[in-house]
Design a protein around this motif. Sequence first.
Motif, PDB file in Angstrom:
ATOM      1  N   TRP A 283       0.828  -1.218   0.000  1.00 50.47           N
ATOM      2  CA  TRP A 283       0.000   0.000   0.000  1.00 50.47           C
ATOM      3  C   TRP A 283       0.856   1.259   0.000  1.00 50.47           C
ATOM      4  O   TRP A 283       0.619   2.184  -0.798  1.00 50.47           O
ATOM      5  CB  TRP A 283      -0.923   0.013   1.221  1.00 50.47           C
ATOM      6  N   SER A 284       1.853   1.315   0.865  1.00 50.63           N
ATOM      7  CA  SER A 284       2.635   2.549   1.013  1.00 50.63           C
ATOM      8  C   SER A 284       3.484   2.836  -0.220  1.00 50.63           C
ATOM      9  O   SER A 284       3.665   4.007  -0.587  1.00 50.63           O
ATOM     10  CB  SER A 284       3.522   2.473   2.262  1.00 50.63           C
ATOM     11  N   SER A 285       4.001   1.789  -0.889  1.00 48.30           N
ATOM     12  CA  SER A 285       4.827   2.023  -2.076  1.00 48.30           C
ATOM     13  C   SER A 285       3.996   2.616  -3.207  1.00 48.30           C
ATOM     14  O   SER A 285       4.421   3.573  -3.871  1.00 48.30           O
ATOM     15  CB  SER A 285       5.487   0.722  -2.529  1.00 48.30           C
ATOM     16  N   GLN A 286       2.800   2.063  -3.428  1.00 53.19           N
ATOM     17  CA  GLN A 286       1.940   2.591  -4.490  1.00 53.19           C
ATOM     18  C   GLN A 286       1.392   3.970  -4.122  1.00 53.19           C
ATOM     19  O   GLN A 286       1.253   4.845  -4.975  1.00 53.19           O
ATOM     20  CB  GLN A 286       0.787   1.622  -4.777  1.00 53.19           C
ATOM     21  N   THR A 287       1.093   4.162  -2.846  1.00 51.73           N
ATOM     22  CA  THR A 287       0.575   5.458  -2.397  1.00 51.73           C
ATOM     23  C   THR A 287       1.645   6.543  -2.518  1.00 51.73           C
ATOM     24  O   THR A 287       1.347   7.684  -2.886  1.00 51.73           O
ATOM     25  CB  THR A 287       0.071   5.356  -0.942  1.00 51.73           C
ATOM     26  N   ALA A 288       2.886   6.182  -2.200  1.00 48.50           N
ATOM     27  CA  ALA A 288       3.982   7.147  -2.343  1.00 48.50           C
ATOM     28  C   ALA A 288       4.123   7.587  -3.796  1.00 48.50           C
ATOM     29  O   ALA A 288       4.349   8.776  -4.075  1.00 48.50           O
ATOM     30  CB  ALA A 288       5.285   6.527  -1.847  1.00 48.50           C
ATOM     31  N   MET A 289       3.967   6.636  -4.728  1.00 51.58           N
ATOM     32  CA  MET A 289       4.036   6.974  -6.152  1.00 51.58           C
ATOM     33  C   MET A 289       2.901   7.927  -6.524  1.00 51.58           C
ATOM     34  O   MET A 289       3.107   8.908  -7.250  1.00 51.58           O
ATOM     35  CB  MET A 289       3.939   5.709  -7.011  1.00 51.58           C
ATOM     36  N   VAL A 290       1.695   7.652  -6.027  1.00 51.41           N
ATOM     37  CA  VAL A 290       0.540   8.492  -6.331  1.00 51.41           C
ATOM     38  C   VAL A 290       0.723   9.903  -5.780  1.00 51.41           C
ATOM     39  O   VAL A 290       0.447  10.892  -6.458  1.00 51.41           O
ATOM     40  CB  VAL A 290      -0.747   7.850  -5.765  1.00 51.41           C
ATOM     41  N   ILE A 291       1.202   9.997  -4.537  1.00 53.99           N
ATOM     42  CA  ILE A 291       1.399  11.320  -3.917  1.00 53.99           C
ATOM     43  C   ILE A 291       2.444  12.122  -4.680  1.00 53.99           C
ATOM     44  O   ILE A 291       2.245  13.311  -4.968  1.00 53.99           O
ATOM     45  CB  ILE A 291       1.799  11.160  -2.441  1.00 53.99           C
ATOM     46  N   MET A 292       3.545  11.466  -5.044  1.00 57.03           N
ATOM     47  CA  MET A 292       4.617  12.161  -5.747  1.00 57.03           C
ATOM     48  C   MET A 292       4.182  12.594  -7.149  1.00 57.03           C
ATOM     49  O   MET A 292       4.291  13.769  -7.512  1.00 57.03           O
ATOM     50  CB  MET A 292       5.852  11.273  -5.851  1.00 57.03           C
ATOM     51  N   LEU A 293       3.644  11.652  -7.935  1.00 53.04           N
ATOM     52  CA  LEU A 293       3.268  11.966  -9.312  1.00 53.04           C
ATOM     53  C   LEU A 293       1.977  12.781  -9.374  1.00 53.04           C
ATOM     54  O   LEU A 293       1.807  13.609 -10.273  1.00 53.04           O
ATOM     55  CB  LEU A 293       3.126  10.679 -10.125  1.00 53.04           C
ATOM     56  N   GLY A 294       1.064  12.568  -8.430  1.00 55.02           N
ATOM     57  CA  GLY A 294      -0.145  13.391  -8.378  1.00 55.02           C
ATOM     58  C   GLY A 294       0.181  14.826  -8.028  1.00 55.02           C
ATOM     59  O   GLY A 294      -0.368  15.762  -8.627  1.00 55.02           O
ATOM     60  N   GLY A 295       1.110  15.012  -7.068  1.00 51.15           N
ATOM     61  CA  GLY A 295       1.539  16.368  -6.711  1.00 51.15           C
ATOM     62  C   GLY A 295       2.244  17.060  -7.867  1.00 51.15           C
ATOM     63  O   GLY A 295       1.998  18.239  -8.137  1.00 51.15           O
ATOM     64  N   LEU A 296       3.116  16.324  -8.565  1.00 54.08           N
ATOM     65  CA  LEU A 296       3.787  16.879  -9.734  1.00 54.08           C
ATOM     66  C   LEU A 296       2.788  17.256 -10.829  1.00 54.08           C
ATOM     67  O   LEU A 296       2.949  18.279 -11.505  1.00 54.08           O
ATOM     68  CB  LEU A 296       4.794  15.866 -10.292  1.00 54.08           C
ATOM     69  N   SER A 297       1.758  16.436 -10.976  1.00 57.59           N
ATOM     70  CA  SER A 297       0.740  16.715 -11.999  1.00 57.59           C
ATOM     71  C   SER A 297       0.011  18.016 -11.702  1.00 57.59           C
ATOM     72  O   SER A 297      -0.261  18.811 -12.606  1.00 57.59           O
ATOM     73  CB  SER A 297      -0.260  15.548 -12.068  1.00 57.59           C
ATOM     74  N   PHE A 298      -0.311  18.243 -10.427  1.00 63.17           N
ATOM     75  CA  PHE A 298      -0.953  19.499 -10.032  1.00 63.17           C
ATOM     76  C   PHE A 298      -0.088  20.704 -10.417  1.00 63.17           C
ATOM     77  O   PHE A 298      -0.592  21.728 -10.878  1.00 63.17           O
ATOM     78  CB  PHE A 298      -1.195  19.512  -8.519  1.00 63.17           C
ATOM     79  N   LEU A 299       1.228  20.549 -10.217  1.00 62.20           N
ATOM     80  CA  LEU A 299       2.141  21.652 -10.501  1.00 62.20           C
ATOM     81  C   LEU A 299       2.393  21.839 -11.995  1.00 62.20           C
ATOM     82  O   LEU A 299       2.475  22.964 -12.494  1.00 62.20           O
ATOM     83  CB  LEU A 299       3.477  21.412  -9.778  1.00 62.20           C
ATOM     84  N   LEU A 300       2.522  20.713 -12.722  1.00 59.48           N
ATOM     85  CA  LEU A 300       2.926  20.784 -14.124  1.00 59.48           C
ATOM     86  C   LEU A 300       1.774  21.041 -15.091  1.00 59.48           C
ATOM     87  O   LEU A 300       1.997  21.611 -16.168  1.00 59.48           O
ATOM     88  CB  LEU A 300       3.619  19.482 -14.522  1.00 59.48           C
ATOM     89  N   LEU A 301       0.566  20.633 -14.743  1.00 53.55           N
ATOM     90  CA  LEU A 301      -0.563  20.806 -15.657  1.00 53.55           C
ATOM     91  C   LEU A 301      -0.713  22.237 -16.165  1.00 53.55           C
ATOM     92  O   LEU A 301      -0.733  22.473 -17.385  1.00 53.55           O
ATOM     93  CB  LEU A 301      -1.867  20.351 -15.000  1.00 53.55           C
ATOM     94  N   PRO A 302      -0.848  23.224 -15.284  1.00 54.28           N
ATOM     95  CA  PRO A 302      -1.011  24.601 -15.795  1.00 54.28           C
ATOM     96  C   PRO A 302       0.216  25.105 -16.529  1.00 54.28           C
ATOM     97  O   PRO A 302       0.089  25.841 -17.522  1.00 54.28           O
ATOM     98  CB  PRO A 302      -1.273  25.410 -14.513  1.00 54.28           C
ATOM     99  N   VAL A 303       1.408  24.704 -16.096  1.00 55.14           N
ATOM    100  CA  VAL A 303       2.652  25.176 -16.725  1.00 55.14           C
ATOM    101  C   VAL A 303       2.759  24.632 -18.141  1.00 55.14           C
ATOM    102  O   VAL A 303       2.988  25.390 -19.106  1.00 55.14           O
ATOM    103  CB  VAL A 303       3.870  24.774 -15.891  1.00 55.14           C
ATOM    104  N   LEU A 304       2.631  23.306 -18.291  1.00 62.88           N
ATOM    105  CA  LEU A 304       2.775  22.673 -19.596  1.00 62.88           C
ATOM    106  C   LEU A 304       1.701  23.132 -20.574  1.00 62.88           C
ATOM    107  O   LEU A 304       1.985  23.314 -21.766  1.00 62.88           O
ATOM    108  CB  LEU A 304       2.747  21.152 -19.454  1.00 62.88           C
ATOM    109  N   ASN A 305       0.487  23.318 -20.071  1.00 66.65           N
ATOM    110  CA  ASN A 305      -0.594  23.730 -20.969  1.00 66.65           C
ATOM    111  C   ASN A 305      -0.495  25.214 -21.342  1.00 66.65           C
ATOM    112  O   ASN A 305      -0.956  25.613 -22.413  1.00 66.65           O
ATOM    113  CB  ASN A 305      -1.956  23.426 -20.334  1.00 66.65           C
ATOM    114  N   LYS A 306       0.126  25.989 -20.475  1.00 67.74           N
ATOM    115  CA  LYS A 306       0.376  27.394 -20.815  1.00 67.74           C
ATOM    116  C   LYS A 306       1.418  27.482 -21.921  1.00 67.74           C
ATOM    117  O   LYS A 306       1.300  28.287 -22.847  1.00 67.74           O
ATOM    118  CB  LYS A 306       0.843  28.153 -19.575  1.00 67.74           C
ATOM    119  N   ILE A 307       2.453  26.630 -21.818  1.00 67.98           N
ATOM    120  CA  ILE A 307       3.482  26.586 -22.862  1.00 67.98           C
ATOM    121  C   ILE A 307       2.878  26.142 -24.185  1.00 67.98           C
ATOM    122  O   ILE A 307       3.177  26.690 -25.239  1.00 67.98           O
ATOM    123  CB  ILE A 307       4.617  25.634 -22.441  1.00 67.98           C
TER     124      ILE A 307
END
Length: 309
Positions: A283-307
């Motif tokens: 559970w923790s290994s998959q959840t850690a992946m989700v937290i890391m990549l989900g957090g990055l997605s929140f940050l990168l979505l507006p940036v990448l789409n603005k570009i």
Amino acid sequence: MPLLLGVFLIWYSYNKFTPQQLQEIKDHFRDAKYGFVVLSIIFGLLSNLSRAYRWNFMLAPLGYKPLFSNNLMAVYIAYLMNLFIPRSGEISRALVINKYEKVPFDKAFGTIISERVADSVILLVFIGVTLILQFPLISGYLQESLDLFKIYLLIGIAVPFVFLFFYYLKKSNSALSIKIKTFLAGLKEGILSIFKMEKKWAFIGHTLFIWLMYVCMFYVMIFALPETSRISLSAILTSFVVGSLAIVFTNGGFGSYPFFIAGVLLLFGVPETAGTAFGWLVWSSQTAMVIMLGGLSFLLLPVLNKIKS
């Protein structure tokens, strides 16, 4: 409530362990072979890449073809949201693709529901095979772990309300009912997109691949601990199915996943301390992946789409 249930299950699980058993759990974490944990994470990542790619097979008949990167980030944001608010991920995923790819929310949400139906069919196959192989074991375990009477009572209360709701929609012409009917029409179009897609076999292939990755993700983890490395195929299949169902009980399986996994593995002779450690490792290994990549997605979505724009 689901989060509180997860906290309660964690408290209940660890409160019954002696200090010696708690030390055993810590030792299992310390001595685990983390190379298999990393391999499990890679399989989980591959399943999500396939899920993001598969989504366009259903959106194409509706006239939309979002960027793969937006699909993938929407998927990870959905998983991340499910950790905080159960079942909110489907809504957030549709909102993301609506904002950045202009796919109408109702149609996007409909395709997600259709996806869930396809995935549920595969899960039902796993459940069916597991019940055939281990029916006495599973039925006894579920009866001890779940209050089936409350579940049947909730179903009995919910069904009449559903019928009353649709009867109201059929008879009413109010502004609210018209909005609901419009939304449901778009939802229906999204769900039915699965029958309109040109690449049906590719969709089926990706669906099977996603679940193969889920199984591989779980299977390789048994080699992380000596106590689970030699469990039988029946034990693997049963714990995989019970773990898949346990995720719906709390926020992303918080607390419930390790609790139910440990209970099932105990039936197959795996010590409860090892089963608990195994459940938390998965559970923790998959959840850690989700937290890391989900957090990055929140940050990168507006940036990448603005570009892009």
